[in-house]
Design a protein around this motif. Sequence first.
Motif, short mmCIF file in Angstrom:
data_model
loop_
_atom_site.label_atom_id
_atom_site.label_comp_id
_atom_site.label_asym_id
_atom_site.label_seq_id
_atom_site.Cartn_x
_atom_site.Cartn_y
_atom_site.Cartn_z
N ASN A 32 0.82 -1.22 0.00
CA ASN A 32 0.00 0.00 0.00
C ASN A 32 0.85 1.27 0.00
O ASN A 32 0.58 2.20 -0.76
CB ASN A 32 -0.93 0.00 1.22
CG ASN A 32 -2.05 -1.01 1.10
OD1 ASN A 32 -2.42 -1.41 0.00
ND2 ASN A 32 -2.58 -1.46 2.22
N VAL A 33 1.88 1.30 0.84
CA VAL A 33 2.76 2.47 0.90
C VAL A 33 3.50 2.66 -0.41
O VAL A 33 3.61 3.78 -0.93
CB VAL A 33 3.77 2.33 2.07
CG1 VAL A 33 4.81 3.44 2.02
CG2 VAL A 33 3.03 2.38 3.41
N SER A 34 4.01 1.58 -0.98
CA SER A 34 4.76 1.64 -2.23
C SER A 34 3.86 2.13 -3.37
O SER A 34 4.27 2.97 -4.18
CB SER A 34 5.34 0.28 -2.58
OG SER A 34 6.18 -0.19 -1.56
N MET A 35 2.63 1.61 -3.42
CA MET A 35 1.71 2.00 -4.49
C MET A 35 1.26 3.44 -4.33
O MET A 35 1.22 4.21 -5.30
CB MET A 35 0.50 1.07 -4.50
CG MET A 35 -0.46 1.33 -5.66
SD MET A 35 0.31 1.15 -7.28
CE MET A 35 -0.09 -0.55 -7.68
N ASP A 36 0.95 3.86 -3.10
CA ASP A 36 0.53 5.24 -2.86
C ASP A 36 1.62 6.24 -3.23
O ASP A 36 1.35 7.29 -3.83
CB ASP A 36 0.17 5.45 -1.38
CG ASP A 36 -1.18 4.84 -1.03
OD1 ASP A 36 -1.92 4.48 -1.95
OD2 ASP A 36 -1.48 4.71 0.16
N SER A 37 2.86 5.91 -2.90
CA SER A 37 3.96 6.84 -3.21
C SER A 37 4.35 6.80 -4.68
O SER A 37 4.96 7.74 -5.18
CB SER A 37 5.18 6.51 -2.34
OG SER A 37 5.56 5.16 -2.48
N ALA A 38 3.97 5.74 -5.39
CA ALA A 38 4.29 5.63 -6.82
C ALA A 38 3.24 6.27 -7.71
O ALA A 38 3.52 6.57 -8.88
CB ALA A 38 4.45 4.16 -7.20
#
Length: 430
Positions: A129-135
């Motif tokens: 979730n964090v990786s996708m949100d920041s990407a």
Amino acid sequence: MTDSPNIISNKQSKKESINFLLYSLGLLVSLFGTNVYTFTIGLYVLKVTGSGLSFATTLVLSTIPVVLINPFAGVLADKLNRKILVVSMDLINGILFIGLFLFSKYYGLSLAIIYISTFINNCFTAIFNVSMDSAMPNIVSKNNLMKLNSITKIIISITMILGPMVGGIFFALINIKTFIVINGLSFLLSGITELFIDFQYCKENVIEEKSEKLTFYEEVKEGYKYILGKFDIVMMIAIFIILNFAIGFSIQVPLPFVINDVLKISTKYFGIIQSMLAIGFILGALIINRYGEKWVHYKVIANMCIMIGITTVLMTIPVFPGVSFSSEIILVIYYCFITMILGGSISLIDITATTYLQIIIADNFRGRVMSLQFSLVKIILPLALILSGFAIDFMPIHVVLLFGSFLIFMSVTIWYRKYLRYINLEIINQ
């Protein structure tokens, strides 16, 4: 011979559309699988053990990783290739569930194994979730970032509605071990879909700031320092914290109490009233997708916070001393309307604030800031729920609701004045 500007533009537009489609499909499959699994495994634990505590433990194990893992997940998202993180987390979750199926086939599905797998699954999901949100700001152009956040909100809302429904059907018709395999395959499909997303499509949203090579713990501290050094980021995170505390205190606990215990509305209608919140999320996302580019972010946030305060006051009317409604159906319609407005307001705030943060945060700090913000919100919510439950036990429910609305009005007024002062100073300095 070089391509003409129009041809290049068309190629870029097609690529962005493919990113939109693949992102939406991957997110839908991943979230849907997670929501259905969470609901179904909860029912399974409840059926096997008959214990409310065991059921509650599965829910706790779904939330603890978010608080514990998120700050470190933010560092990973800032320092490693986000595409590799996103794809690998879904693939690993898929392998985890297929492995769980094979294990259960030979050794059975014990409560301890369910707890361990649920915890591990949610750790990997937190990183995803964090990786996708920041990407996200790198997947589409700046003009379409709000649209992507709107689609995300719609997908989350749809899976919120359909997850328990499909989970209930699966639980009734399919063996739990078969369902675990299906869930594993859904994660693998999601991971394969995300392989084809161009995570470096847009460079215009990338703001880089100098960041020294530090230890993992120091990287987390750097994230906090970065937040504290940016007043507008502090204010955006503050409104998330204020709003989540206010909703937890004045709505999340009091609303079910009002409907079930005070007004004695039938439980079959309570589910309908709750579902209107997700409908409101979708309507809010559609509205901001259509008109959001014309709106000023801090004005939208302030106005919608006031709207949430108003809905809290409206919730109080049927339980106010001396007030009575003529029929249960009228009460159901009344609370459906209120809940839908509440959902729409929350959706508008969430999409507006998230999009603004994604744009202004430097690319190499975005993961840490977004994860820390999410962790702070998750930490403040249990406090709000406990205080609300305590207040309900010692005060009339209409007093609790009115106090909650006062809290919202007061907080947003202070927030708006401070933010407006900051905006004016920025204009003067320019």
